[in-house]
Design a protein around this motif. Structure first.
Motif, PDB file in Angstrom:
ATOM      1  N   VAL A 182       0.883  -1.166   0.000  1.00 27.35           N
ATOM      2  CA  VAL A 182       0.000   0.000   0.000  1.00 27.35           C
ATOM      3  C   VAL A 182       0.925   1.222   0.000  1.00 27.35           C
ATOM      4  O   VAL A 182       1.711   1.409   0.925  1.00 27.35           O
ATOM      5  N   ALA A 183       0.810   2.025  -1.025  1.00 26.38           N
ATOM      6  CA  ALA A 183       1.749   3.137  -1.230  1.00 26.38           C
ATOM      7  C   ALA A 183       1.626   4.226  -0.179  1.00 26.38           C
ATOM      8  O   ALA A 183       2.625   4.781   0.267  1.00 26.38           O
ATOM      9  N   ASP A 184       0.382   4.540   0.219  1.00 27.78           N
ATOM     10  CA  ASP A 184       0.189   5.652   1.152  1.00 27.78           C
ATOM     11  C   ASP A 184      -1.182   5.543   1.807  1.00 27.78           C
ATOM     12  O   ASP A 184      -1.956   4.636   1.515  1.00 27.78           O
ATOM     13  N   GLN A 185      -1.475   6.491   2.696  1.00 30.42           N
ATOM     14  CA  GLN A 185      -2.742   6.469   3.429  1.00 30.42           C
ATOM     15  C   GLN A 185      -3.938   6.618   2.498  1.00 30.42           C
ATOM     16  O   GLN A 185      -4.983   6.038   2.734  1.00 30.42           O
ATOM     17  N   SER A 186      -3.774   7.360   1.438  1.00 27.39           N
ATOM     18  CA  SER A 186      -4.861   7.533   0.473  1.00 27.39           C
ATOM     19  C   SER A 186      -5.244   6.196  -0.156  1.00 27.39           C
ATOM     20  O   SER A 186      -6.429   5.878  -0.291  1.00 27.39           O
ATOM     21  N   GLN A 187      -4.259   5.421  -0.539  1.00 28.62           N
ATOM     22  CA  GLN A 187      -4.537   4.107  -1.127  1.00 28.62           C
ATOM     23  C   GLN A 187      -5.171   3.189  -0.094  1.00 28.62           C
ATOM     24  O   GLN A 187      -6.094   2.444  -0.410  1.00 28.62           O
ATOM     25  N   LEU A 188      -4.697   3.230   1.143  1.00 29.24           N
ATOM     26  CA  LEU A 188      -5.271   2.413   2.205  1.00 29.24           C
ATOM     27  C   LEU A 188      -6.746   2.760   2.404  1.00 29.24           C
ATOM     28  O   LEU A 188      -7.597   1.870   2.484  1.00 29.24           O
ATOM     29  N   HIS A 189      -7.058   4.033   2.456  1.00 30.30           N
ATOM     30  CA  HIS A 189      -8.457   4.452   2.616  1.00 30.30           C
ATOM     31  C   HIS A 189      -9.299   4.006   1.426  1.00 30.30           C
ATOM     32  O   HIS A 189     -10.460   3.618   1.597  1.00 30.30           O
ATOM     33  N   GLY A 190      -8.728   4.031   0.236  1.00 28.60           N
ATOM     34  CA  GLY A 190      -9.438   3.549  -0.948  1.00 28.60           C
ATOM     35  C   GLY A 190      -9.786   2.074  -0.830  1.00 28.60           C
ATOM     36  O   GLY A 190     -10.904   1.653  -1.168  1.00 28.60           O
ATOM     37  N   LEU A 191      -8.840   1.282  -0.335  1.00 39.34           N
ATOM     38  CA  LEU A 191      -9.105  -0.146  -0.134  1.00 39.34           C
ATOM     39  C   LEU A 191     -10.209  -0.359   0.908  1.00 39.34           C
ATOM     40  O   LEU A 191     -11.094  -1.200   0.731  1.00 39.34           O
ATOM     41  N   LEU A 192     -10.156   0.425   1.979  1.00 39.36           N
ATOM     42  CA  LEU A 192     -11.173   0.300   3.028  1.00 39.36           C
ATOM     43  C   LEU A 192     -12.547   0.723   2.515  1.00 39.36           C
ATOM     44  O   LEU A 192     -13.564   0.115   2.887  1.00 39.36           O
ATOM     45  N   HIS A 193     -12.600   1.704   1.622  1.00 42.90           N
ATOM     46  CA  HIS A 193     -13.881   2.107   1.026  1.00 42.90           C
ATOM     47  C   HIS A 193     -14.444   0.988   0.164  1.00 42.90           C
ATOM     48  O   HIS A 193     -15.664   0.764   0.159  1.00 42.90           O
ATOM     49  N   ARG A 194     -13.583   0.271  -0.540  1.00 43.77           N
ATOM     50  CA  ARG A 194     -14.050  -0.842  -1.368  1.00 43.77           C
ATOM     51  C   ARG A 194     -14.618  -1.958  -0.500  1.00 43.77           C
ATOM     52  O   ARG A 194     -15.619  -2.577  -0.854  1.00 43.77           O
ATOM     53  N   ILE A 195     -13.970  -2.198   0.637  1.00 44.68           N
ATOM     54  CA  ILE A 195     -14.486  -3.200   1.581  1.00 44.68           C
ATOM     55  C   ILE A 195     -15.865  -2.777   2.068  1.00 44.68           C
ATOM     56  O   ILE A 195     -16.804  -3.572   2.117  1.00 44.68           O
TER      57      ILE A 195
END
Length: 77
Positions: free
Chosen positions: A37-50
């Motif tokens: 996971v490159a950064d917090q933005s990408q992490l939040h994107g993954l959590l939104h998909r979940i």
């Protein structure tokens, strides 16, 4: 940085592309997504998909370079 995300529910490997190349492993009634996971933005994107799939989030863990969970030194007290 590598993360391990555990959710309640089952996903198969067909979801790998949608979850940005994360490795997806089903473990009974839970699924573990692991990968960079490159950064917090990408992490939040993954959590939104979940969230969008209505999956229950069980845990999010940052992994060290060996793939093991990082433990905060202060948590060991």
């Amino acid at each position: 940085m590598r993360y391990q995300i555990r959710v309640e529910g089952q996903l198969n490997s067909h979801w790998t592309h949608w979850f940005e190349g994360m490795t997806i492993v089903s473990e009974g009634v839970t699924t573990v997504l692991t990968g960079p996971v490159a950064d917090q933005s990408q992490l939040h994107g993954l959590l939104h998909r979940i969230r969008d799939l209505n999956l229950t989030l069980i845990s999010v863990n940052k992994l060290d370079s060996l793939g093991e969970e990082k433990i905060n030194k202060e948590d060991k007290r």
